[in-house]
Design an enzyme around this catalytic site. Structure first.
Site, PDB file in Angstrom:
ATOM      1  N   LYS A  24       0.848  -1.337   0.076  1.00  0.00           N
ATOM      2  CA  LYS A  24       0.045  -0.111  -0.033  1.00  0.00           C
ATOM      3  C   LYS A  24       0.691   1.222   0.022  1.00  0.00           C
ATOM      4  CE  LYS A  24      -4.094  -2.244   2.103  1.00  0.00           C
ATOM      5  NZ  LYS A  24      -5.138  -1.981   3.109  1.00  0.00           N
ATOM      6  N   ARG A  51      -1.620 -14.365   4.913  1.00  0.00           N
ATOM      7  CA  ARG A  51      -2.355 -13.577   5.895  1.00  0.00           C
ATOM      8  C   ARG A  51      -1.791 -13.774   6.925  1.00  0.00           C
ATOM      9  NH1 ARG A  51      -7.132 -11.535   4.289  1.00  0.00           N
ATOM     10  NH2 ARG A  51      -8.297 -11.759   6.367  1.00  0.00           N
ATOM     11  N   THR A  94      -5.361  -7.044  10.576  1.00  0.00           N
ATOM     12  CA  THR A  94      -5.615  -5.945   9.890  1.00  0.00           C
ATOM     13  C   THR A  94      -5.135  -4.680  10.697  1.00  0.00           C
ATOM     14  OG1 THR A  94      -7.497  -6.859   9.006  1.00  0.00           O
ATOM     15  CG2 THR A  94      -7.562  -4.378   8.754  1.00  0.00           C
ATOM     16  N   ASN A 144      -1.956   0.301   6.470  1.00  0.00           N
ATOM     17  CA  ASN A 144      -1.444  -1.063   7.265  1.00  0.00           C
ATOM     18  C   ASN A 144      -0.460  -1.757   6.182  1.00  0.00           C
ATOM     19  OD1 ASN A 144      -3.368  -2.020   5.392  1.00  0.00           O
ATOM     20  ND2 ASN A 144      -4.532  -3.181   7.021  1.00  0.00           N
ATOM     21  N   HIS A 162      -2.254  -5.595   1.765  1.00  0.00           N
ATOM     22  CA  HIS A 162      -3.671  -6.145   1.546  1.00  0.00           C
ATOM     23  C   HIS A 162      -3.307  -7.627   0.993  1.00  0.00           C
ATOM     24  CE1 HIS A 162      -7.544  -7.214   0.149  1.00  0.00           C
ATOM     25  NE2 HIS A 162      -6.933  -7.775  -1.040  1.00  0.00           N
ATOM     26  N   GLU A 211      -9.717 -10.763  -7.742  1.00  0.00           N
ATOM     27  CA  GLU A 211      -8.573  -9.537  -7.548  1.00  0.00           C
ATOM     28  C   GLU A 211      -7.501  -9.646  -8.459  1.00  0.00           C
ATOM     29  OE1 GLU A 211      -7.864  -9.478  -3.306  1.00  0.00           O
ATOM     30  OE2 GLU A 211      -9.683  -8.854  -2.687  1.00  0.00           O
TER      31      GLU A 211
END
Ligand code: CMP
Length: 140
Positions: free
Chosen positions: A11, A87, A93, A114, A117, A128
């Protein structure tokens, strides 16, 4: 265990701080192969479409503004159990809840900024990946 593909975004808070290489090292260290990667500037339409599932949430507008505030790195990761492994290496998160050594514990600035993703299911991973990558860009 199955070989899976998952979709990942580094991000704007992380690209801004030049953390792409450090985050990639954590992903690769967890056994994930980066089989496709590009640095892009998302449009508002991209971000709104990508996060459409959250459009009724109070943070949606700020999330879209944040995701277009700078460049992002979109990636396809491959490996055994890649969705769950990614993950795990990202962490929770909210960085306050993330385990030591995870990407978000180590680098995230806030629940919004954060740093990473990752897809939450095989179905969403396929959607996605297809949104950001042509089949010809996935060379394995
Ligand atoms: P991500 O995994 O990309 O999916 C949705 C994003 O919304 C999430 O990471 C956070 O960056 C962002 N977000 C901002 N505020 C919240 C919140 N209160 N709860 C969950 N996600 C949030």
């Amino acid at each position: 265990m199955a070989i899976e593909r998952t979709f990942s975004i580094i991000k704007p808070d992380a690209t801004r701080r030049n953390l792409t290489g450090k985050i990639n090292a954590l992903l690769e260290g967890a056994g994930l192969s980066i089989i496709a990667q590009k640095r892009i500037q998302m449009t508002r339409e991209n971000a709104e479409t990508f996060y459409a599932v959250h459009k009724e949430r109070p943070f949606f507008g700020e999330l879209v503004d944040f995701m277009i505030s700078g460049t992002v790195v979109v990636q396809v990761l491959e490996g055994e159990n890649a969705i769950a492994v990614n993950r795990d290496v990202m962490g929770a998160t909210n960085p306050k809840d993330a385990a030591e050594g995870t990407i978000r514990k180590t680098f995230a600035e806030s629940i919004e900024a954060n740093s990473a993703h990752g897809s939450d299911s095989a179905e969403n991973a396929a959607i996605e990946i297809a949104y950001f990558f042509a089949g010809s860009e996935l060379v394995g």
